[in-house]
Design an enzyme around this catalytic site. Structure first.
Site, mmCIF file in Angstrom:
data_model
loop_
_atom_site.group_PDB
_atom_site.id
_atom_site.type_symbol
_atom_site.label_atom_id
_atom_site.label_comp_id
_atom_site.label_asym_id
_atom_site.label_seq_id
_atom_site.Cartn_x
_atom_site.Cartn_y
_atom_site.Cartn_z
ATOM 1 N N TYR A 138 16.952 29.960 7.034
ATOM 2 C CA TYR A 138 15.814 30.710 7.577
ATOM 3 C C TYR A 138 15.959 30.928 9.064
ATOM 4 C CZ TYR A 138 12.908 30.404 3.354
ATOM 5 O OH TYR A 138 12.391 30.543 2.098
ATOM 6 N N MET A 184 12.004 24.252 2.292
ATOM 7 C CA MET A 184 11.086 23.455 1.468
ATOM 8 C C MET A 184 11.833 22.580 0.463
ATOM 9 S SD MET A 184 7.983 24.655 -1.071
ATOM 10 C CE MET A 184 7.088 25.510 0.209
ATOM 11 N N LYS A 224 0.845 -1.202 0.000
ATOM 12 C CA LYS A 224 0.000 0.000 0.000
ATOM 13 C C LYS A 224 0.881 1.252 0.000
ATOM 14 C CE LYS A 224 -0.253 -0.493 4.986
ATOM 15 N NZ LYS A 224 -0.876 -1.282 6.060
#
Ligand SMILES: *Cc1c(COP(=O)(O)O)cnc(C)c1O
Length: 344
Positions: free
Chosen positions: A244, A292, A36
């Site tokens: 950041y 990100m 799965k």
């Protein structure tokens, strides 16, 4: 085809070796494979092809969408989430795919559709999916062609009384459901011993290198290693910060490499200041926040690491889970669509 700057290095021999190990641990029971969530992120089709080649005959997915993606491979697939009204048009015609019926309503739906062979999930104490044991003993399944009667262990990765309780409740159904086979154990359940194996085991995480309990730590091999390219190398002067919110500050002049990898690739922010990459046998720690799409590492240990070079991300599942606070399952299934998946 553009080559992605991220790839998953997938060890096909280790995958097959893990399946053989789990099959041996399953004793006389057959050993299937849970594929799965796209084979836990590795790519379900490639996993199925490799394991079918090794002799695996039973595959498990969550949904009919997942099953349909494997239909042309001709292997036996069971759909763990059962059968919705929406699934019927596909389900009635799919010769190699069976629903795992989970509710009284699903059983009725399959009967009304003239259902052929199916599997049935019975709930023995997890209180997630499945019909009640009493439904089996009072004849709910009479006349149905049940291939496999299943249940699922809630705490197989722990030594708790619930394991034995679930096993005994399940064993009490032997001979009462008309099922051809019985199946209880996931990866960790296999480790509980052959009293849990019944006729068929259903490992997932351990196939892919996960270590659900100590017994697996020796024989189970790592399968997945993310590898990413260096986008830039720079020297960060003492007192300067990286990334950041400037959470990391150079104590001394530091060689830094910026990697083409970030939390959108499943390398979540919990690896900030904790993860590491490896090149030429040297470990390079993550510094500052994971962004990100980008991650910075201290590349001092590898002076010749340059733009365009590939590094391996340290992704040994048990250790990475402890480090990040994520589960081994999350670590695998979070690996996203931007990786090329390369089998070796
Ligand atoms: C996912 C799943 C498995 C496999 O579990 P692992 O812990 O990954 O070995 C087995 N059975 C069922 C019902 C599942 O949902």
């Amino acid at each position: 085809m553009i080559i992605s700057p991220l790839r998953l290095r997938l060890d096909g021999d280790a995958l097959v070796s893990n399946w053989r190990t789990l099959a041996a641990m399953s004793g006389g029971a057959a050993c299937g494979a849970a594929v799965k969530a796209n084979g836990y992120g590795l790519g379900a089709r490639e996993v199925v092809q490799r394991l079918a080649g090794a002799g695996c005959r039973d595959f498990f997915v969550a949904t009919w969408r997942e099953a349909a993606g494997l239909a042309d491979l001709g292997v036996s697939v069971s759909v763990l989430h059962g059968l919705r009204e929406e699934d019927l048009p596909v389900a009635v015609g799919a010769a190699t795919i069976r629903p795992v019926l989970n509710t009284v309503q699903q059983v009725q739906r399959w009967r009304d559709a003239g259902g052929r062979a199916c599997d049935v999930m019975v709930d023995t104490g997890m209180n997630r999916l499945g019909i009640a044991p009493e439904d089996v003993s009072t004849g709910l399944l009479d006349g149905l062609e049940v291939e496999t009667l299943m249940s699922h262990l809630a705490s197989a990765d722990e030594d708790v009384p619930l394991n034995r309780l679930q096993r005994d409740r399940f064993a009490a159904l032997a001979g009462k459901s008309g099922a051809r086979r019985m199946s209880l154990a996931n990866s960790a359940g296999i480790g509980l011993g052959q009293g849990y194996a019944f006729d068929l085991t259903r490992p997932g995480i351990a196939l892919y290198g996960g270590i659900p309990a100590r017994a697996f730590a020796g024989p189970i091999r790592q399968v997945v290693t993310p590898e990413v390219q260096v986008l830039q190398r720079r020297r960060v002067a003492a007192g300067q910060s990286v990334g950041y919110n400037a959470t990391w500050t150079a104590a001394a002049d530091t060689e830094v490499a910026i990697l083409n990898l970030g939390y959108a690739d499943g390398y979540l922010r919990c690896f900030s200041d904790k993860g590491s990459a490896i090149a030429s046998g040297f470990r390079m720690p993550v510094i500052g926040r994971v962004s990100m799409d980008l991650t910075a590492i201290d590349a001092s240990a590898v002076p010749d690491l340059a733009e365009g070079d590939w590094v391996a991300i340290d992704y040994a599942l048990p250790e990475a889970a402890v480090l990040s606070g994520m589960s081994q399952y999350e670590l695998l299934t979070a690996l996203g669509a931007r990786y090329d998946r390369m089998w070796y």
